[in-house]
Write an enzyme that holds these catalytic residues in place. Structure first.
Site, short mmCIF file in Angstrom:
data_model
loop_
_atom_site.label_atom_id
_atom_site.label_comp_id
_atom_site.label_asym_id
_atom_site.label_seq_id
_atom_site.Cartn_x
_atom_site.Cartn_y
_atom_site.Cartn_z
CG ASP A 129 -4.85 -7.49 -2.78
OD1 ASP A 129 -5.82 -8.25 -2.60
OD2 ASP A 129 -4.89 -6.27 -2.56
CG ASN A 172 -2.04 1.07 1.08
OD1 ASN A 172 -2.25 1.63 0.01
ND2 ASN A 172 -2.72 1.34 2.17
CD GLU A 208 -3.04 -0.99 -3.27
OE1 GLU A 208 -3.46 0.15 -3.57
OE2 GLU A 208 -3.46 -1.63 -2.30
#
Length: 254
Positions: A148, A9, A35
């Site tokens: 993911d 992230n 990400e």
């Protein structure tokens, strides 16, 4: 071989939260990131080079968005970024590294949480992804698909399956897709070794969800049938706190 997958992230933010120090303790042979949210010229290469990692990135065209990477101690024979489908490759969602006859993929499946249009995009992606990897498996039978997936497969994979039944990530059509995907000859490494373990890999930043362990298991290492006999361990590393996700690791013996 130890492989870790981690949706960070935002890689630069994760580095600032102690990711390199954690990595020095874990020392995976291959690290699959999702990400990353950076362009190649923003990548802190020196941090990972100092630990002996070669880095291969596939960034989104849009700055600060998506992006996948593979960091590896061993130089791959080949690295291929993207799937040859512009709509997906422009978002930086798929990268593959080949080590001899073994292929490792870092993949970031779309989320459908922002509305109907992106949910439709996600469902189209899922089917295209399935077709692509099934075809890839013909030439690369030893295939590991880490990343993911933005789907919880079964009620054991989510903290509140009843209230989340109509939420993206646990929709019936997404779960059905996962069932079909596994039936194509892929194995969820964690669930294969831990059939009754209720552990999660993502928690919302809202409502103190992580402290209350109100999470979702949406990060997977999927193995082709040719790789499954090599699997020795699969763990969710919930103590790593550099992201709203946590990493998971697998260990293989050749």
């Amino acid at each position: 071989m130890k492989i870790i997958t981690y949706n960070v992230n935002g890689l630069r933010a994760a580095v600032g939260k102690g990711l390199p120090e954690w990595l020095e303790r874990e020392i995976p042979d291959v690290l699959c990131l999702q990400e990353t949210k950076l362009q190649p010229d923003q990548y802190p290469a020196e941090v990972f080079e100092a630990m002996g990692y070669r880095s291969y990135l596939h960034s989104a065209r849009k700055k600060g968005y998506s992006g996948v990477a593979i960091l590896t101690k061993r130089e791959p024979d080949r690295v291929e970024a993207g799937m040859g489908i512009e709509a997906y490759d422009s978002e930086g969602r798929f990268i593959r590294a080949d080590f001899g006859d073994l292929s490792v993929v870092s993949v970031y499946h779309p989320s459908g949480t922002s509305g109907d249009e992106r949910q439709a995009f996600k469902m189209t992606w899922l089917e295209d992804f399935r077709r692509y990897v099934v075809e890839l498996r013909r030439s690369r039978p030893k295939l590991i698909l880490c990343g993911d997936y933005n789907i919880c497969h079964e009620p054991i994979d989510i903290h509140d399956p009843v209230r989340n039944a109509n939420n993206s990530g646990f929709l019936p059509e997404e779960r059905q897709w996962m069932t079909r995907f596994l039936a194509e000859g892929f194995t969820d490494a964690f669930r294969y070794l831990h059939p009754e373990s209720q552990e999660y890999t993502w928690w919302s930043y809202r409502f103190n969800s992580r402290a209350k362990n109100k999470g979702w298991r949406i990060d997977y290492c999927m193995l082709s049938e040719a790789v499954r006999p090599m699997l020795r361990e699969a763990r969710i590393l919930s103590n790593a706190v550099h992201s709203d996700h946590c990493p998971m690791s697998i260990e293989l013996t050749f």
